[in-house]
Design an enzyme around this catalytic site. Structure first.
Site, PDB file in Angstrom:
ATOM      1  N   CYS A   1       0.870  -1.194   0.000  1.00  0.00           N
ATOM      2  CA  CYS A   1       0.000   0.000   0.000  1.00  0.00           C
ATOM      3  C   CYS A   1       0.897   1.232   0.000  1.00  0.00           C
ATOM      4  O   CYS A   1       0.931   1.999   0.961  1.00  0.00           O
ATOM      5  CB  CYS A   1      -0.917  -0.003   1.208  1.00  0.00           C
ATOM      6  SG  CYS A   1      -1.817  -1.538   1.466  1.00  0.00           S
TER       7      CYS A   1
ATOM      8  N   GLY B   1       4.628   6.866  -1.676  1.00  0.00           N
ATOM      9  CA  GLY B   1       5.950   6.255  -1.609  1.00  0.00           C
ATOM     10  C   GLY B   1       6.882   6.717  -0.516  1.00  0.00           C
ATOM     11  O   GLY B   1       8.084   6.456  -0.598  1.00  0.00           O
ATOM     12  N   GLY B   2       6.383   7.349   0.538  1.00  0.00           N
ATOM     13  CA  GLY B   2       7.267   7.797   1.610  1.00  0.00           C
ATOM     14  C   GLY B   2       8.061   6.660   2.232  1.00  0.00           C
ATOM     15  O   GLY B   2       9.286   6.740   2.385  1.00  0.00           O
ATOM     16  N   LYS B   3       7.369   5.593   2.603  1.00  0.00           N
ATOM     17  CA  LYS B   3       8.061   4.449   3.204  1.00  0.00           C
ATOM     18  C   LYS B   3       8.830   3.666   2.151  1.00  0.00           C
ATOM     19  O   LYS B   3       9.859   3.056   2.452  1.00  0.00           O
ATOM     20  CB  LYS B   3       7.070   3.563   3.949  1.00  0.00           C
ATOM     21  CG  LYS B   3       6.430   4.257   5.150  1.00  0.00           C
ATOM     22  CD  LYS B   3       5.477   3.349   5.887  1.00  0.00           C
ATOM     23  CE  LYS B   3       4.794   4.103   7.027  1.00  0.00           C
ATOM     24  NZ  LYS B   3       3.862   5.151   6.537  1.00  0.00           N
TER      25      LYS B   3
ATOM     26  N   ASP C   1      -0.186   0.097  -5.370  1.00  0.00           N
ATOM     27  CA  ASP C   1      -1.307   0.794  -4.741  1.00  0.00           C
ATOM     28  C   ASP C   1      -2.476   0.799  -5.716  1.00  0.00           C
ATOM     29  O   ASP C   1      -2.282   0.619  -6.926  1.00  0.00           O
ATOM     30  CB  ASP C   1      -0.923   2.225  -4.361  1.00  0.00           C
ATOM     31  CG  ASP C   1      -1.795   2.793  -3.247  1.00  0.00           C
ATOM     32  OD1 ASP C   1      -1.401   2.690  -2.076  1.00  0.00           O
ATOM     33  OD2 ASP C   1      -2.886   3.311  -3.549  1.00  0.00           O
TER      34      ASP C   1
ATOM     35  N   CYS D   1      -1.738   3.763  10.970  1.00  0.00           N
ATOM     36  CA  CYS D   1      -1.555   4.991  11.751  1.00  0.00           C
ATOM     37  C   CYS D   1      -2.835   5.231  12.561  1.00  0.00           C
ATOM     38  O   CYS D   1      -3.562   6.198  12.354  1.00  0.00           O
ATOM     39  CB  CYS D   1      -1.215   6.179  10.864  1.00  0.00           C
ATOM     40  SG  CYS D   1      -2.319   6.446   9.462  1.00  0.00           S
TER      41      CYS D   1
END
Length: 389
Positions: free
Chosen positions: A206, A210-212, A230, A331
């Site tokens: 997911c 694309g931060g992680k 995604d 989160c």
């Protein structure tokens, strides 16, 4: 602008924000930016004052207000100077009457309050810090800290720095040179929990924007196979230019069709060393950044989210190779999205075992760990790392 003009502008903005929260529209920050774009006459002091009024009213109201005037009246009943701005002169709000509806103060929506530990309530309304992650393939934390005098090391991760709220990170040289990414320390911990290494095959199921994924790419040193997938085309399309800026061109992107994920991911069955499931969730752990998001969550939406999370775990389980790891994160501070979700998965899945050694901060909660604003100073996350036999 006079105080009354600022109050009227805040009411107009709150009206837009309330409707957007109800109908799934744009976030408050976006609406505020649009509002001022068409009102060039408002100076910088006016903009700051209006924005402050809007967010004070948002943070004060746990339940969605009836309308913007009710939200600001609730604030005015506790602020005599603001109440005086309701004077009825041109471009100002009409005077407040004794019988007018106003919002009651509250941290969380009433239906949700008992589902989140009371010790976390106040912290969910505090202002969040601004954290950045140093790209270790290109530099180190000390070198970036020397370039950003206001930066201090974050307490829990080796490549994190914390800046004062509101810092213009994207105007700095480290950002322009691809040395840093904006990323909360909790998100950085999730990427570290994946323990991605050079040469591995890693799937960020997911990935969003694309931060992680970029943090995983940094840990892999550009070597191996990293797939970002995604169902949201717009969000996923933001990853390639971000990856190019930090020299992570080896990332593969795959757009998924909801309900037909196997058509796109079938070749990865039992092939992945690590599958990260950063699942869609209520976002309760990030409400200090987006306080109006409290007005978006409903019992029906929460039920749909938990159903989606369950399905994603089942998809991910098929892609982890024997001996590999499934890392699940939300989160959220709501147990049915975190510990309860993983407990249910373990009850129906054979061969997966939770690992206790995830990372040092946080508190153990069932088969995983909970990070929270009050306890750890990060956004709120539940994280579990499951090893396949």
């Amino acid at each position: 602008m006079r105080p009354g003009g600022r109050a009227q502008a805040a009411i107009e903005l709150l009206d837009e924000i309330i409707v957007a929260a109800r109908d799934g529209g744009a976030a408050a920050d976006t609406l505020i930016a649009r509002y001022f774009k068409t009102r060039r006459y408002a100076g910088s002091k006016d903009r700051r004052a209006i924005r402050d009024l809007v967010y004070r009213a948002i943070r004060r109201a746990g339940d969605p207000p009836a309308h913007g005037r009710a939200a600001l009246i609730g604030l005015a009943r506790e602020d005599s100077e603001l109440a005086a701005a309701f004077d009825g002169s041109p471009h100002t709000p009409a005077p407040i009457t004794d019988d007018e509806v106003s919002t009651r103060p509250g941290v969380l929506p009433r239906w949700l309050a008992k589902r989140i530990d009371r010790s976390e309530h106040a912290a969910l309304l505090e202002r969040a810090p601004l954290d950045i992650r140093v790209n270790s393939r290109k530099t180190d934390r000390d070198a970036v800290a020397a370039m950003l005098p206001d930066a201090v090391p974050t307490p829990h991760v080796p490549n994190g720095l914390r800046l004062p709220e509101g810092s213009a990170v994207e105007a700095t040289q480290p950002w322009l040179d691809g040395l840093i990414e904006i990323q909360d320390e909790g998100s950085q911990l999730i990427a570290l929990a994946a323990r991605a290494r050079p040469g591995m095959t890693v799937l960020d199921l997911c990935a969003g924007a694309g931060g992680k994924t970029l943090a995983l790419a940094d840990a892999m040193g550009g070597e191996g196979r990293l797939i970002a997938s995604d169902t949201n085309r717009a969000r996923l399309s933001r990853l390639p230019p971000r990856a190019q800026r930090v020299d992570a061109g080896f990332i593969e992107s795959r757009l998924l069709d909801p309900g037909r994920e196997a058509n796109v991911l079938g070749d990865l069955e039992e092939q992945c060393d690590v599958v990260l499931v950063d699942a869609p969730c209520s976002g309760t752990g990030t409400w200090r950044r987006n306080p109006e998001a409290r007005w978006r969550l409903t019992p029906d939406r929460l039920a749909k989210l938990t159903e989606t999370q369950s399905g994603l775990l089942d998809i991910a389980a098929q892609l982890v190779k024997p001996g590999g790891a499934l890392v699940y994160a939300v989160c959220s501070l709501i147990e049915e999205e975190g510990a309860g979700q993983i407990a249910a998965f373990l009850a129906r899945s054979i061969g997966f075992t939770p690992e206790r050694d995830i990372f040092t901060p946080g508190r153990y909660l069932g088969p995983g760990k909970l990070l929270s604003p009050a306890h750890d100073g990060t956004d709120g996350f539940f994280v579990a790392r499951l090893r396949r036999a």
